[in-house]
Design an enzyme around this catalytic site. Structure first.
Site, short mmCIF file in Angstrom:
data_model
loop_
_atom_site.label_atom_id
_atom_site.label_comp_id
_atom_site.label_asym_id
_atom_site.label_seq_id
_atom_site.Cartn_x
_atom_site.Cartn_y
_atom_site.Cartn_z
N ASP A 4 -5.80 -3.17 -9.52
CA ASP A 4 -7.22 -3.00 -9.80
C ASP A 4 -8.00 -3.67 -8.68
O ASP A 4 -7.87 -4.88 -8.46
CB ASP A 4 -7.54 -3.66 -11.15
N ASP A 39 1.10 -1.18 4.91
CA ASP A 39 0.77 0.08 5.58
C ASP A 39 -0.67 0.39 5.19
O ASP A 39 -0.93 1.14 4.26
CB ASP A 39 1.74 1.17 5.13
N CYS A 93 0.88 -1.18 0.00
CA CYS A 93 0.00 0.00 0.00
C CYS A 93 0.90 1.22 0.00
O CYS A 93 0.94 2.00 0.96
CB CYS A 93 -0.92 0.00 1.22
N ALA A 94 1.63 1.41 -1.09
CA ALA A 94 2.76 2.36 -1.10
C ALA A 94 2.33 3.82 -1.09
O ALA A 94 3.07 4.68 -0.62
CB ALA A 94 3.64 2.09 -2.32
N CYS A 122 -1.81 3.96 10.85
CA CYS A 122 -1.65 5.19 11.64
C CYS A 122 -2.94 5.41 12.42
O CYS A 122 -3.62 6.43 12.29
CB CYS A 122 -1.29 6.37 10.75
N GLY A 138 4.77 6.84 -1.56
CA GLY A 138 6.09 6.23 -1.49
C GLY A 138 7.02 6.65 -0.38
O GLY A 138 8.21 6.37 -0.47
N GLY A 139 6.52 7.25 0.69
CA GLY A 139 7.41 7.65 1.77
C GLY A 139 8.18 6.48 2.37
O GLY A 139 9.40 6.54 2.53
N LYS A 140 7.46 5.41 2.69
CA LYS A 140 8.13 4.24 3.26
C LYS A 140 8.88 3.45 2.18
O LYS A 140 9.88 2.81 2.47
CB LYS A 140 7.12 3.37 4.00
#
Length: 393
Positions: free
Chosen positions: A261, A282, A210-211, A335, A214-216
């Site tokens: 998808d 995430d 679940c990018a 989070c 793209g922080g992680k």
């Protein structure tokens, strides 16, 4: 703008935030930017003061108030000098009628209070509404923390992550050479700990399921030293597209991206079955751990939406598990502070997958079942639940 006019502007902004919360519209910071885009007469001091007033009123009201005016009258009850500005002057708010509705103070909507009580002791609740710090992650591909500290004299080292720095709130990070050159990324220290829990190493195959933007993913790329296979997946094309300029600035060139998808994810991920050394989930969540950054998010959440999120989290975990090779690692994070999104999801997963084992994820945080719960009061981070599991060999 006069002081009274600033109060009226803040009322109008809170009204717009309330509408957006009901209809799924833009976030508060976006609405504030739009408000001033068509009001060029407002100077920098005006914009700052209005923003502060609007956010103070939002933070104070746990329940969605009936109006921006009710929220601001509630704030004025705590600030006598603010009440004096309800004077009926031109461009200012009308005088307060004692019979008018007043937003009560609170941390969360009534339906969430019981859930929060299960997650956190009440003495930790005020920190959920405190202003968030400005955290940075040093990009290991280009620099180390000591080198960046020399470039940013106002920064101090983080206490939990070896790559974390903290700057005074309001610092114009994006104007610094360190940011432009890709030496740093803006990232909460708790989010950095989630990436560290993956224990990614060079030459591994790592999937960020679940990018988002793209922080992680970028943190994982730095841990892998640019070597190995890193696959970033998401169902949102716009969010995933934002990864590429960030990756270029960070000096990361080897990331595969996959737009999934909804409903056909298994087919799109089939070639990765039992191949990944690490899969990071995430998961989409309520965001209850980020209220100090987005306090209006409390007003967007409902029991029905929470139920949908829990179902989605369960679905993503079911997608992720088959991708992990025997002995590989699955890291689940949200989070959120709520047990149903964190502790309970992992408890249910382990009940259905009894041969998986729990590994230590992060040293910080409160114990929370098979994982850890990071909180603003206890850890100085946003609120996160994180758990790391090992697939059976």
């Amino acid at each position: 703008m006069t002081p009274a006019a600033r109060v009226q502007a803040a009322i109008e902004i809170v009204d717009a935030v309330l509408v957006a919360a009901r209809t799924g519209g833009a976030a508060a910071d976006t609405l504030i930017a739009r408000y001033f885009k068509v009001r060029r007469f407002a100077g920098s001091t005006d914009r700052r003061e209005v923003r502060e007033l609007a956010y103070a009123a939002i933070r104070r009201a746990g329940q969605p108030p009936v109006s921006g005016r009710a929220a601001m009258i509630g704030l004025a009850g705590d600030r006598p000098e603010l009440a004096d500005l309800f004077d009926g002057s031109r461009h200012g708010p009308a005088a307060i009628d004692p019979a008018e509705p007043v937003a009560p103070a609170g941390v969360a909507p009534d339906w969430l209070v019981g859930r929060l009580t299960k997650a956190l002791p009440p003495d930790e609740w005020p920190a959920l509404m405190a202003r968030a710090p400005l955290d940075l992650r040093v990009n290991r591909l280009k620099a180390d923390r000591e080198a960046v500290l020399a470039l940013l004299p106002d920064a101090v080292p983080g206490l939990l992550s070896p790559d974390a720095l903290r700057l005074p709130e309001g610092t114009a990070v994006e104007a610094t050479g360190a940011f432009r050159d890709g030496l740093i990324e803006v990232q909460d220290e708790g989010s950095q700990l989630i990436a560290l829990a993956c224990a990614a190493q060079p030459r591994m195959t790592v999937v960020d399921l679940c990018a988002g933007a793209g922080g992680k993913t970028l943190a994982l790329a730095a841990m892998m030293d640019g070597e190995g296979r890193l696959v970033a997946c998401d169902v949102d094309r716009g969010r995933l597209a934002r990864l590429w300029p960030r990756a270029e600035r960070a000096g990361v060139g080897r990331i595969e991206t996959r737009l999934l998808d909804g409903g056909r994810e298994t087919e799109a991920l089939a070639d990765l079955a039992a191949q990944a050394d690490v899969v990071l989930v995430d998961a989409p969540c309520s965001g209850t751990g980020t209220w100090r950054r987005n306090p209006e998010a409390r007003w967007r959440l409902s029991p029905a939406r929470l139920d949908r999120l829990v179902a989605m989290q369960q679905h993503v975990l079911e997608l992720a598990a088959p991708l992990v090779r025997p002995g590989g690692r699955l890291v689940y994070a949200v989070c959120s502070l709520l047990a149903e999104e964190g502790r309970d999801r992992i408890s249910d997963f382990l009940a259905s997958n009894p041969h998986w084992s729990v590994v230590s994820s992060v040293a910080a945080g409160h114990p929370a079942g098979a994982g850890r719960l990071l909180t603003p009061a206890n850890d100085g981070t946003d609120g996160f639940f994180v758990a790391a599991l090992t697939a059976p060999c």
